[in-house]
Design a protein around this motif. Sequence first.
Motif, short mmCIF file in Angstrom:
data_model
loop_
_atom_site.label_atom_id
_atom_site.label_comp_id
_atom_site.label_asym_id
_atom_site.label_seq_id
_atom_site.Cartn_x
_atom_site.Cartn_y
_atom_site.Cartn_z
N ALA A 12 0.83 -1.20 0.00
CA ALA A 12 0.00 0.00 0.00
C ALA A 12 0.86 1.25 0.00
CB ALA A 12 -0.90 0.01 1.24
N ILE A 13 0.19 2.35 -0.28
CA ILE A 13 0.77 3.67 -0.11
C ILE A 13 -0.06 4.38 0.95
CG2 ILE A 13 1.27 5.91 -1.15
CD1 ILE A 13 1.61 4.44 -3.83
N ARG A 14 0.63 4.89 1.96
CA ARG A 14 -0.03 5.60 3.06
C ARG A 14 0.05 7.10 2.80
NH1 ARG A 14 1.05 4.46 9.48
NH2 ARG A 14 -0.48 5.98 10.28
N THR A 15 -1.03 7.80 3.14
CA THR A 15 -1.06 9.25 2.97
C THR A 15 -2.09 9.86 3.91
OG1 THR A 15 -1.08 11.00 1.30
CG2 THR A 15 -2.81 9.33 1.14
N HIS A 16 -2.09 11.17 3.98
CA HIS A 16 -3.11 11.94 4.69
C HIS A 16 -3.88 12.74 3.64
CE1 HIS A 16 -0.21 11.13 7.91
NE2 HIS A 16 -1.28 11.13 8.69
N THR A 17 -5.18 12.78 3.79
CA THR A 17 -6.01 13.50 2.82
C THR A 17 -7.28 14.00 3.49
OG1 THR A 17 -6.99 13.40 0.60
CG2 THR A 17 -7.27 11.46 1.99
N THR A 18 -7.97 14.89 2.83
CA THR A 18 -9.27 15.36 3.30
C THR A 18 -10.37 14.55 2.63
OG1 THR A 18 -9.49 17.00 1.54
CG2 THR A 18 -8.38 17.71 3.58
N MET A 19 -11.56 14.64 3.16
CA MET A 19 -12.71 13.98 2.53
C MET A 19 -12.93 14.52 1.11
SD MET A 19 -14.17 11.52 4.12
CE MET A 19 -15.69 11.45 3.19
N THR A 28 -10.08 11.45 -5.58
CA THR A 28 -8.92 11.65 -6.46
C THR A 28 -7.70 10.90 -5.93
OG1 THR A 28 -9.76 13.81 -7.08
CG2 THR A 28 -7.42 13.40 -7.48
N VAL A 29 -7.48 10.95 -4.63
CA VAL A 29 -6.34 10.27 -4.02
C VAL A 29 -6.45 8.76 -4.20
CG1 VAL A 29 -5.22 9.77 -1.81
CG2 VAL A 29 -5.82 12.13 -2.41
N ILE A 30 -7.64 8.21 -3.99
CA ILE A 30 -7.83 6.76 -4.16
C ILE A 30 -7.48 6.34 -5.58
CG2 ILE A 30 -9.56 4.91 -4.30
CD1 ILE A 30 -11.04 6.33 -1.98
N GLN A 31 -8.00 7.04 -6.58
CA GLN A 31 -7.74 6.68 -7.97
C GLN A 31 -6.25 6.76 -8.30
OE1 GLN A 31 -10.18 5.28 -9.61
NE2 GLN A 31 -11.56 5.78 -7.94
N GLN A 32 -5.61 7.83 -7.86
CA GLN A 32 -4.19 8.03 -8.16
C GLN A 32 -3.34 6.94 -7.50
OE1 GLN A 32 -2.56 11.75 -6.77
NE2 GLN A 32 -0.48 10.96 -6.89
N LEU A 33 -3.55 6.72 -6.21
CA LEU A 33 -2.70 5.77 -5.49
C LEU A 33 -2.98 4.33 -5.89
CD1 LEU A 33 -2.47 7.35 -1.92
CD2 LEU A 33 -0.98 7.66 -3.92
N ARG A 34 -4.23 4.02 -6.19
CA ARG A 34 -4.55 2.66 -6.64
C ARG A 34 -3.78 2.37 -7.94
NH1 ARG A 34 -10.68 0.99 -7.39
NH2 ARG A 34 -10.58 2.78 -8.76
N LEU A 63 -8.23 15.67 8.68
CA LEU A 63 -7.50 14.76 7.81
C LEU A 63 -7.83 13.31 8.10
CD1 LEU A 63 -3.89 16.28 7.72
CD2 LEU A 63 -5.59 16.28 5.90
N LEU A 64 -7.77 12.52 7.04
CA LEU A 64 -7.88 11.07 7.14
C LEU A 64 -6.47 10.51 6.97
CD1 LEU A 64 -10.84 10.59 4.65
CD2 LEU A 64 -10.99 10.76 7.14
N ASP A 65 -6.09 9.57 7.83
CA ASP A 65 -4.82 8.85 7.69
C ASP A 65 -5.20 7.52 7.06
OD1 ASP A 65 -2.37 7.56 7.92
OD2 ASP A 65 -2.22 7.84 10.10
N ILE A 66 -4.80 7.31 5.80
CA ILE A 66 -5.28 6.16 5.04
C ILE A 66 -4.14 5.41 4.37
CG2 ILE A 66 -7.52 7.23 4.57
CD1 ILE A 66 -6.41 7.72 1.65
N GLU A 67 -4.44 4.20 3.95
CA GLU A 67 -3.60 3.45 3.03
C GLU A 67 -4.48 3.03 1.86
OE1 GLU A 67 -0.33 0.99 5.59
OE2 GLU A 67 -2.35 0.16 5.54
N VAL A 68 -3.95 3.11 0.65
CA VAL A 68 -4.59 2.55 -0.52
C VAL A 68 -3.76 1.33 -0.88
CG1 VAL A 68 -5.26 2.90 -2.92
CG2 VAL A 68 -5.48 4.78 -1.26
N GLY A 69 -4.38 0.14 -0.77
CA GLY A 69 -3.60 -1.08 -0.89
C GLY A 69 -4.22 -2.14 -1.77
N ILE A 70 -3.42 -3.18 -1.97
CA ILE A 70 -3.85 -4.32 -2.77
C ILE A 70 -3.34 -5.58 -2.07
CG2 ILE A 70 -3.66 -5.49 -5.01
CD1 ILE A 70 -3.14 -2.70 -6.24
N PRO A 71 -4.24 -6.56 -1.81
CA PRO A 71 -3.81 -7.81 -1.21
C PRO A 71 -2.86 -8.57 -2.14
CG PRO A 71 -6.19 -7.58 -1.10
CD PRO A 71 -5.68 -6.51 -2.01
N VAL A 72 -1.88 -9.25 -1.55
CA VAL A 72 -0.92 -10.06 -2.30
C VAL A 72 -0.67 -11.36 -1.54
CG1 VAL A 72 0.24 -8.13 -3.47
CG2 VAL A 72 1.04 -8.86 -1.22
#
Length: 168
Positions: free
Chosen positions: A17-24, A29-35, A65-74
């Motif tokens: 995953a990629i971890r980031t901070h973002t607003t609602m 946009t952040v989800i699409q980019q990081l995915r 802010l939201l502290d999130i990860e956009v990830g993919i199971p492996v």
Amino acid sequence: MITEPKLENRNEQRYVAIRTHTTMQELDTVIQQLRGEVFAWLGKRSVAPAGAPFLRNLVIDMEALLDIEVGIPVASVPSANDRVTAGVLPAGRYASLVYTGWGSGIEANAALLDWGAKQGLEWDAWETEQGRAFGARLMSFLTDPNEEPDQAKWETEVVIRLADPQPR
């Protein structure tokens, strides 16, 4: 449409995953980019996903802010770097539901939280100075937007881990 919530036991799941901070306001946009970035990273390493991509909410403050990860199971984790990191979704008991329509995420999350409260469930969550933190709270994107462009038909699973039972 929102399905009836259910409880289930899940095994641990490795992911990158990629971890980031973002607003609602920036979240979509952040989800699409990081995915896309995580999929490209896996592709360069010839690693196949082992499940649907997801948004993991680590700390939630809807007003800040939201502290999130956009990830993919492996199945196996290649060596990670500073940008793409490896993690593990913990095993445990989870509550989940599935909703249809990209714009229904807040409503679906509220429905699961409300249902859990009525059931007397205790979430794997705690308060921090930055907001409410979760051991494992995610939204798995079950529909591939490349195969189904109509956001009204997208299915997403909301999943929240329950707190481990306390010994008596």
